[in-house]
Motif scaffolding. Structure first.
Motif, mmCIF file in Angstrom:
data_model
loop_
_atom_site.group_PDB
_atom_site.id
_atom_site.type_symbol
_atom_site.label_atom_id
_atom_site.label_comp_id
_atom_site.label_asym_id
_atom_site.label_seq_id
_atom_site.Cartn_x
_atom_site.Cartn_y
_atom_site.Cartn_z
ATOM 1 N N LYS A 37 0.691 -1.242 -0.034
ATOM 2 C CA LYS A 37 0.022 0.110 0.093
ATOM 3 C C LYS A 37 0.767 1.244 0.007
ATOM 4 C CE LYS A 37 -2.092 -1.482 3.670
ATOM 5 N NZ LYS A 37 -2.730 -1.306 4.867
ATOM 6 N N GLU A 38 1.922 1.280 0.794
ATOM 7 C CA GLU A 38 2.921 2.389 0.818
ATOM 8 C C GLU A 38 3.533 2.584 -0.524
ATOM 9 O OE1 GLU A 38 2.880 -0.366 2.759
ATOM 10 O OE2 GLU A 38 2.740 0.341 4.776
ATOM 11 N N VAL A 63 1.454 5.820 3.149
ATOM 12 C CA VAL A 63 0.375 5.218 2.385
ATOM 13 C C VAL A 63 -0.023 6.591 1.594
ATOM 14 C CG1 VAL A 63 -1.654 4.110 2.156
ATOM 15 C CG2 VAL A 63 -0.216 3.043 3.784
ATOM 16 N N GLU A 64 0.035 6.895 0.661
ATOM 17 C CA GLU A 64 -0.451 8.084 0.070
ATOM 18 C C GLU A 64 -0.114 8.072 -1.709
ATOM 19 O OE1 GLU A 64 2.811 11.886 0.269
ATOM 20 O OE2 GLU A 64 1.223 11.334 2.072
ATOM 21 N N ARG A 102 2.067 11.716 -6.615
ATOM 22 C CA ARG A 102 1.291 12.621 -7.538
ATOM 23 C C ARG A 102 2.336 13.807 -7.779
ATOM 24 N NH1 ARG A 102 -4.027 11.815 -7.468
ATOM 25 N NH2 ARG A 102 -5.106 10.985 -5.321
#
Lengths: 150, 179
Positions: free
Chosen positions: B45-46, B71-72, B75
């Protein structure tokens, strides 16, 4: 002295003049660049850890302790992998820049103080102790050789 | 880069590179999506943002510690970003050169300098032959295709060592031709 020279070296109890174990492995603290202690084999009891500061002397033929009580069941805190069983010796040496320098073959240290004095690579090159950054499960991390030269 | 271990300065491998996420507009790597290491391999997830990377080397991506993985989503600020791997490489003349199989990164700057391309005419059974395509100073890319000037095909090299020179020659040509 080199870490691989210590393999199977007897640990003698000077109070009883008996062997209380043989050196099996060595743990190095990458922050202080000091030997932290030894794990031993063939100890009389369960206690198989010999901290560096419980050591009386590390001679060319034997290590000595004042009493068998110097041996404990294990180090108290989280330590980096042992050099042999953790496959640090024989394992990858990686720079902080992500460049592999080959495998580590040995660690040189001062037998009186336990201070690391050199990291010996498979290439034959020896890195200075202040290049040591980390000892992990994947690699020993060092600063790039040219970085530490200046 | 795919499969490159992510290693902390303490020497522990905490992940490996699954994909490179980059900013299509400026040719900058934004970060990496990750796989677990070892037998429990699988997507994590990380992710690892470029600003949390200590260094990208030939043998590892270095991070300060495991806290670098968060975990994002990775972007970009302004440009469309996405995963270029597997994209069709198409010239502005409409000829398919191949598909993107990897990204070549300037480790010092984190900028994409080119792509590894699996040639379009490569038969399924043949493998191992990869070409390197220098990144044009301007070249549109989406999740679907990477557009390159037809001239770029002239600078495809199969020699990664000579790649830097090919990039320089090609960029000089593009700048000279545009003014």
């Amino acid at each position: 002295m080199r870490v691989t020279d210590l393999n199977k070296r007897a640990v003698m109890d000077v109070a009883t003049a008996t062997t209380v174990g043989r050196i099996d492995d060595v743990v190095v603290d990458p922050v202080s660049r000091q030997l932290v202690g030894f794990s031993l084999r063939k100890t009389p009891g369960k206690a198989s850890w010999l901290a560096w500061d419980r050591l009386k002397a590390l001679g060319v033929d034997a290590a000595t302790v004042d009493t068998v009580e110097a041996l404990t069941e294990g180090p108290d805190n989280d330590l980096p992998p042992a050099l042999k069983r953790g496959k640090v010796i024989g394992g990858l040496v990686l720079t902080t820049g992500g460049l592999g320098l080959g495998n580590l073959v040995d660690v040189e240290f001062d037998a009186d103080s336990g201070t690391v004095t050199g990291l010996v690579l498979q290439s034959g090159r020896t890195l200075p102790p202040d290049s040591l950054v980390g000892i992990g499960t994947y690699a020993m991390v060092v600063t790039h050789p040219t970085d530490s030269a200046g | 880069m795919i499969g490159l271990p992510v290693v902390t300065l303490a020497g522990d491998d905490v992940a490996e590179v699954r994909d490179v996420v980059f900013d299509a507009g400026v040719g900058q790597v934004l970060g990496f999506t990750l796989n677990r290491r070892g037998r429990l391999a699988g997507r994590m997830k990380e992710t690892l943002g470029r600003n949390r990377v200590v260094a990208v080397g030939p043998d590892a991506v270095m991070v300060a510690d495991a806290d670098a993985l968060v975990v994002e989503p990775v972007r970009g600020d302004q440009h469309a970003s996405g995963n270029v791997l597997g994209d069709v490489v198409l010239t502005d003349g409409g000829v398919q050169v191949g598909t993107v199989s990897d990204v070549v990164i300037d480790a010092a700057e984190g900028s994409v300098v080119g792509y590894e391309v699996a040639p379009a005419d490569e038969a399924g059974g043949r493998h191992g032959r990869r070409a390197y395509l220098p990144l044009p100073d301007t070249g549109a890319v989406s999740g679907e295709a990477l557009m390159v000037p037809a001239a770029a095909v002239e600078y495809i090299t199969t020699d990664l060592a000579g790649f830097g020179e090919a990039v320089d020659r090609f960029r000089a040509l593009m700048r000279g031709g545009g003014s």
